[in-house]
Design an enzyme around this catalytic site. Structure first.
Site, short mmCIF file in Angstrom:
data_model
loop_
_atom_site.label_atom_id
_atom_site.label_comp_id
_atom_site.label_asym_id
_atom_site.label_seq_id
_atom_site.Cartn_x
_atom_site.Cartn_y
_atom_site.Cartn_z
N ALA A 35 -6.82 -19.89 -3.45
CA ALA A 35 -5.29 -19.71 -4.19
C ALA A 35 -4.71 -18.39 -3.70
O ALA A 35 -4.05 -18.73 -2.69
CB ALA A 35 -5.58 -19.64 -5.87
N GLY A 38 -6.06 -11.50 -3.68
CA GLY A 38 -6.05 -10.75 -4.66
C GLY A 38 -6.78 -11.18 -5.84
O GLY A 38 -7.12 -10.26 -6.94
N GLY A 39 -6.96 -12.35 -6.04
CA GLY A 39 -7.93 -13.06 -7.04
C GLY A 39 -7.28 -12.94 -8.42
O GLY A 39 -6.15 -12.62 -8.65
N THR A 40 -7.91 -12.97 -9.48
CA THR A 40 -7.65 -12.89 -10.93
C THR A 40 -6.99 -11.56 -11.22
O THR A 40 -5.73 -11.56 -11.85
CB THR A 40 -8.88 -13.32 -11.70
OG1 THR A 40 -9.34 -14.38 -11.47
CG2 THR A 40 -8.24 -13.00 -13.31
N CYS A 41 -7.23 -10.65 -11.00
CA CYS A 41 -6.94 -9.36 -11.24
C CYS A 41 -5.39 -8.89 -11.01
O CYS A 41 -4.57 -8.86 -11.77
CB CYS A 41 -7.59 -8.06 -10.78
SG CYS A 41 -7.02 -6.45 -11.18
N HIS A 445 -3.53 23.00 -23.77
CA HIS A 445 -2.88 22.76 -25.06
C HIS A 445 -1.33 22.39 -24.70
O HIS A 445 -0.81 23.33 -23.83
CB HIS A 445 -3.01 23.86 -26.04
CG HIS A 445 -2.01 23.69 -27.07
ND1 HIS A 445 -2.64 22.85 -28.40
CD2 HIS A 445 -1.05 24.21 -27.62
CE1 HIS A 445 -1.87 22.83 -29.26
NE2 HIS A 445 -0.74 23.51 -28.87
#
Length: 467
Positions: A35, A38-41, A445
């Site tokens: 597809a 980079g794949g799913t991510c 802080h």
């Protein structure tokens, strides 16, 4: 048949860095992607959804500007512009990766469907329909997973969405029904609710996030309900059908009573299944487990020498950072470097609602079931000065500590930047710091980090309850 030193099937978050590392070491590498690089991510997971989370938060905060004398004239964003922004970010990430791979010496990328034709023999059907055959001594399977579609009566006959196809919507849903109460469900429910959709979650368990401690699931439930998300638990869907005007209708059984729910869109978020059934693994001798995943050893090698499985396809937690660390484990193994076995790694994860959940280590439930001698400390985010000053006080910080070693066993943080604060605990846990060493550390802080000073004060520590 073309011979390579290594073939990598799938260009996900393990396959891509491994391809570049092997090529840099002088190996001739073939990288095959069916597809998008980079794949799913990058394409259907982290990148687009976290972009949507950010957009939805901006919209949510803009609506709250009225209390500072800046009322909005329009309360819903332009959905087309929202998705243009998402697609722009995805394209930016993907194109950057494509360029990096294209410019890597010794690396050849193929766009097509890979299938084993024999032991260490791969046949690729290219995008133009032609076939090419290749072989290599090292083969790495990084084909990932996809949304699991539950076996619900009538579901195949309606136009339901998954986490991937929801990102291709052209129009904003009027009423989105989400099946499932896990990570994907919670993120999408808040995204679409903040963008202006009516949202209903249906979960078959008694609460959201059933694997988390009860206080985590309860707070996230109250948070989403406070924003207008309808949540129905103990809900079993008995049938799905098409309603009037392209809507979807669900028949639900809860507490012995039947009811009907109708919405404009249905999103199925009931887990993931591995992309293994079309790989032709039977030609290699590799056997799958009962759920279709590929079993591996401590080096992520399958039952067949020289063939490895990385990322979601091997089972276990399906997170991008796990996939990337799989690359580290395999690369260290291949190049004789010391690597931490995958079963020993400390697993962090986040749910990117707003505020987000950062989690690492044991839950109270798990520590109790293990019979550990532990204590629990907890403080509300509203007690953190920075949270009050920024007006983001929803949430809490909770930690489990071992009463003998005084080391941290697990942490749950629900707050703005909860994942970042959780990561501080992660470093302490990996470094073996005791909770009092962490308590006595000087933090700047006002930051969220200085909450750690108060979290581990003696008055907050309470004995844990064994199961």
């Amino acid at each position: 048949m073309e011979k390579f030193d290594a073939i990598i099937i799938g260009s996900g978050q393990a396959g891509n860095p491994l391809a570049k590392r092997l090529a840099a070491e002088g190996r001739r590498v073939a990288l095959v992607e069916l597809a998008c690089i980079g794949g799913t991510c990058i394409n259907w997971g982290c990148t687009p959804t976290k972009t949507l989370v950010g957009i939805a938060k901006n919209v949510f905060q803009a609506r709250g500007a009225a209390k500072y004398g800046m009322p909005l004239k329009k309360h819903t964003p332009d959905f087309e512009l929202v998705m243009q922004r998402v697609n722009h970010v995805v394209s930016h990430f993907r194109e950057g990766l494509e360029n990096a791979l294209r410019q890597t010496p010794n690396l050849t990328c193929y766009h097509g469907k890979a299938r084993f034709a024999g032991y260490k023999e791969v046949r690729v059907q290219l995008a133009d329909g032609r076939f090419t055959a290749m072989t290599a001594e090292l083969i790495f399977i990084n084909t990932g997973a996809r949304a699991r579609v539950p076996d619900l009566e009538g579901l195949p006959a309606v136009n339901f969405l998954t986490s991937a196809t929801a990102l291709a919507l052209k129009q904003q849903p009027n009423h989105l029904i989400i099946v499932g109460g896990g990570y994907v469900s919670l993120e999408f429910s808040q995204i679409f609710r903040r963008l202006g959709s009516q949202v209903t979650i249906l979960e078959k368990s008694s609460g959201l996030l059933p694997k988390e401690d009860e206080d985590v699931g309860l707070l996230l439930t109250r948070m989403l309900e406070g924003e207008g998300v309808e949540i129905r638990t103990d809900a079993t869907i008995t049938r799905v059908s098409a309603g009037a005007q392209e809507s979807v209708q669900l028949e639900i059984l809860s507490a012995g009573k039947s009811s009907t729910l109708q919405g404009t869109h249905l999103l199925v978020a009931t887990g993931r299944i591995p992309n293994t059934e079309e790989l032709g693994l039977e030609k290699t001798g590799i056997r799958l487990d009962g759920k279709g995943y590929i079993p591996v050893n401590s080096h992520l090698e399958t039952s067949q020498a020289g063939i490895y499985a990385l990322g979601d396809v091997k089972g276990g937690p399906a997170f991008t950072h796990v996939s990337y660390h799989d690359y580290v484990v395999v690369a260290d193994h291949l190049f004789d470097q010391q690597a931490s076995p995958p079963h020993n790694r400390l697993l962090p994860y986040c749910i990117f609602t707003d505020p987000e959940l950062g989690r690492i280590g044991l839950t109270e439930k798990e520590a109790g079931e293990m019979g550990l001698d532990f204590s629990v400390t907890k403080m509300n985010t509203s007690a953190i000065a920075r949270a009050v000053e920024t007006g983001e006080t929803t949430g809490f910080v909770k930690a489990l500590v071992d009463n003998k070693s005084r080391k941290i066993l697990g942490v749950a943080v629900i707050s703005a930047g909860g994942g970042e604060l959780m990561s501080l605990f992660q470093i302490a846990m990996q470094g073996g710091l005791t909770y009092d060493q962490l308590r006595d550390t000087m933090f700047a802080h006002p930051t969220y980090a200085e909450a750690i000073n108060n979290l581990f004060s003696p008055e907050h520590l309470q004995p844990g309850i064994p199961s």
